[in-house]
Write a protein that holds these residues in place. Structure first.
Motif, short mmCIF file in Angstrom:
data_model
loop_
_atom_site.label_atom_id
_atom_site.label_comp_id
_atom_site.label_asym_id
_atom_site.label_seq_id
_atom_site.Cartn_x
_atom_site.Cartn_y
_atom_site.Cartn_z
N PRO B 328 0.84 -1.20 0.00
CA PRO B 328 0.00 0.00 0.00
C PRO B 328 0.88 1.26 0.00
O PRO B 328 1.88 1.31 0.69
CB PRO B 328 -0.78 -0.11 1.32
CG PRO B 328 -0.74 -1.54 1.69
CD PRO B 328 0.53 -2.09 1.12
N GLY B 329 0.47 2.22 -0.81
CA GLY B 329 1.24 3.48 -0.84
C GLY B 329 2.35 3.47 -1.87
O GLY B 329 2.94 4.49 -2.14
N PHE B 331 3.49 3.35 -5.65
CA PHE B 331 2.92 3.56 -6.97
C PHE B 331 3.99 4.04 -7.93
O PHE B 331 5.11 4.34 -7.53
CB PHE B 331 1.75 4.55 -6.93
CG PHE B 331 2.13 5.94 -6.50
CD1 PHE B 331 2.60 6.86 -7.42
CD2 PHE B 331 2.02 6.33 -5.17
CE1 PHE B 331 2.95 8.14 -7.04
CE2 PHE B 331 2.36 7.61 -4.78
CZ PHE B 331 2.83 8.51 -5.70
N ALA B 377 -1.48 2.57 -7.67
CA ALA B 377 -1.98 3.19 -6.45
C ALA B 377 -3.33 2.60 -6.06
O ALA B 377 -3.62 2.41 -4.88
CB ALA B 377 -2.11 4.71 -6.65
#
Lengths: 114, 467
Positions: B328-329, B331, B377
């Motif tokens: 997560p986070g 990108f 993302a």
């Protein structure tokens, strides 16, 4: 170079994060992401992040915001970014993240919309 | 035992013993019994004094032997074994161990053991603050335990042990406790304060050897990391295509990672006799983690570009790949497009990347910003395609935020505006000239301040003579 400071306050069922300094990834950013996850685990679903005192966000900082948004949305919650400076606004426009994040000019307004 | 080297004090004591023997001899010859008894008493005292000095000399001999072995022995284990063997001549023990505090500062590892069962769980899983050894690490104070069964900290690690001596070892550099020199005896009350002092001196020698060994290993480790990073850098640089001239397009790229490796990359490759695909990309973060994601993105984009026609679909597929493999986070911003030299146009989609600058012959600049959110993302997204005209004499400039956000010592950024003004002066220049001009300008702007982010540039000039 990291963010210098962050605090969290509860307004009823909404948690507002006040961020200050530079949002450049780093350990402070992970702390915010971690705190958001903790609030989610204890039942909070509505979040506001005040960016009014943030001087600059780099891509890692954006990653933290995206991570936060994803965690909140995964549980059906909402997250609003408040008080964006012109610089941060243009960064969100460049990255098209303005199409993903809900934003508000003031924290007060965000509290009513979240 | 060598008896040649005697200290001045010892020589004096010995001389006194000899003098007293001379006196005694005279008294005997004179038959003075009272005085003989007194003289015998004094002789005994002198002899005791000399005797204890002799023990001290043995200690000193041992220390010099240890010091010698320090300069000779190669491995830490050899050194510790020398020290413990030497010690055995002076202080009795049934088991000896040298323990070192691990890097986490919480656990304690056995570095050298003698007289223990090596598979003892209690021995190999020691913790700071627990057991005699752990307690000594915590307090930094020597412990003489006359009867282990009466000591609240004692944890049995060996059968038969009844008394124990544990001496802290201090780092010669920082003064912090780095470990413990530990002796165990099968007898009660085996250790005295004098024993503790002797072991402390040896422990200090052991500490020098241990610290030297640790520094040596750290250096080796750092060197290996540096070598691997240099290799990673070579691999990463080799992933970048060679600057070329193809389909009448003059192409020049440059990527400078702020660390050994980075998360920026550019790419270009022909899709047909008239189509050239180009990529400018920035992975969140820097260093090795970014480089790994970058390699994956590059591979999947190259495969997708050759098997899928629609740019929007290509980016959707790459998004699926990145999102499913990233944290997560994490990108990636990607500016992907295709130059069609037959139809004089560029079709592109910009996934959250800094907009490319399209410079025409009149010195006008158009920003290519249409597309969608960054790749990876979110689980889903839509990336729109746009078409812009591209004619001979036009230049396409792609870059990462390492260029526009390069800071000078005052904390000011280079900015996209400054890059645009600079590009406007570049009409008619070759791709290489343009990149070099920008690079020089950024370096001059930052006044030698090192770049905080990876900096990547790619220029594609549609050559005039192409028809």
């Amino acid at each position: 170079m990291g963010m210098t400071h962050h605090t969290a306050k509860e307004f009823g069922e909404v948690v507002v994060f006040y961020l200050k300094g530079k949002l450049m990834g780093g350990p402070e950013s992970s702390e915010v992401a971690e705190e958001i996850r903790n609030y989610i685990a204890s039942g909070t679903r509505k979040f506001v992040i005040d960016l009014g005192d943030v001087d600059w966000i780099n891509s890692s900082g954006l990653g933290m915001l995206i991570g936060g948004l994803t965690s909140v949305r995964n549980v059906g919650g909402t997250l609003i970014l408040a008080r964006l400076t012109e610089k941060i606004e243009s960064l969100l426009v460049i990255t098209k993240l303005s199409t993903v994040f809900e934003t508000c000019p003031t924290v007060e307004e965000a509290l009513t919309k979240v | 035992m060598r008896r040649f080297f005697r200290s001045v004090e010892e020589q004096a004591l010995l001389r006194r013993v000899v003098n007293r023997l001379d006196t005694l001899e005279q008294l005997f010859t004179q038959g003075q019994h009272e005085e003989i008894l007194q003289a015998l008493e004094k002789l005994r005292a002198s002899f005791d004094a000399w005797n204890s000095a002799d023990i001290e000399r043995q200690h000193n001999e041992l220390l010099s032997e240890v010091a010698l072995s320090l300069s000779r022995a190669i491995g830490l284990e050899d050194i510790l074994s020398h020290i413990v063997e030497g010690l055995a001549k002076l202080v009795p023990f049934d088991a000896a161990g040298v323990f070192i505090v691990e890097r986490d500062g919480k656990t304690i590892a056995a570095e050298y053991l003698r007289g223990y069962r090596r598979d003892s769980y209690e021995l190999v899983h020691q913790k700071v603050g627990e057991g005699i050894v752990g307690r000594v690490v915590e307090t930094g104070k020597t412990m003489i335990v006359n009867d282990v069964s009466q000591n609240p900290y004692y944890i049995a690690a060996r059968k038969g042990t009844r008394s124990e001596l544990a001496v802290p070892m201090f780092s010669p550099a920082s003064g912090e406790v780095i470990g413990v020199f530990n002796l165990e005896s099968n007898n009660l009350n085996a250790y005295t304060v004098e024993d503790a002092e002797l072991v402390s001196t040896l422990a200090a020698n052991a500490a020098v050897a241990i610290e030297r060994e640790q520094i040596y290993h750290r250096l080796i480790y750092q060197q290996r990391i540096q070598e691997e990073l240099a290799l990673a850098r070579r691999i990463q640089q080799s992933l970048l295509p060679a600057n070329t001239n193809v389909l009448g397009l003059d192409i020049y790229g440059l990527s400078i990672p702020s660390e050994q490796v980075g998360g920026d990359y550019y790419d270009f490759f022909t899709l047909s006799h008239k189509d050239l695909a180009f990529v400018m990309s920035d992975v969140v973060g820097k260093g090795i983690p970014a480089a790994i994601i970058m390699a994956g993105v590059r591979g999947s984009l190259r495969v997708e570009a050759r098997t899928t026609y629609s740019i929007g679909q290509i980016l959707e597929h790459v998004n699926n790949f990145v999102h499913s493999t990233s944290q997560p986070g994490e990108f990636v911003t990607i500016h992907y497009g295709v130059v069609d030299v037959a139809n004089f146009q560029i079709t592109y989609s910009n996934a959250g990347h800094n907009p490319a600058m399209l410079l025409n012959k009149q010195g006008e600049i158009q920003l290519l910003s249409q597309g969608g959110v960054p790749i990876g993302a979110f689980p889903e997204g839509k990336w729109t395609e746009s078409i812009v005209p591209f004619h001979p004499g036009d230049t396409l400039l792609l870059y990462t935020d390492g260029v526009t956000e390069a800071e000078n010592p005052k904390g000011q950024m280079f900015t996209a505006k400054r890059l645009m003004s600079l590009l406007q002066t570049c009409v008619g220049k070759s791709a290489k000239e343009i990149i070099q001009i920008i690079q020089q300008e950024v370096v001059a702007f930052t006044e030698g301040k090192s770049f905080a982010d990876d900096m990547t540039l790619l220029a594609i000039v549609f050559e005039e003579q192409h028809r």
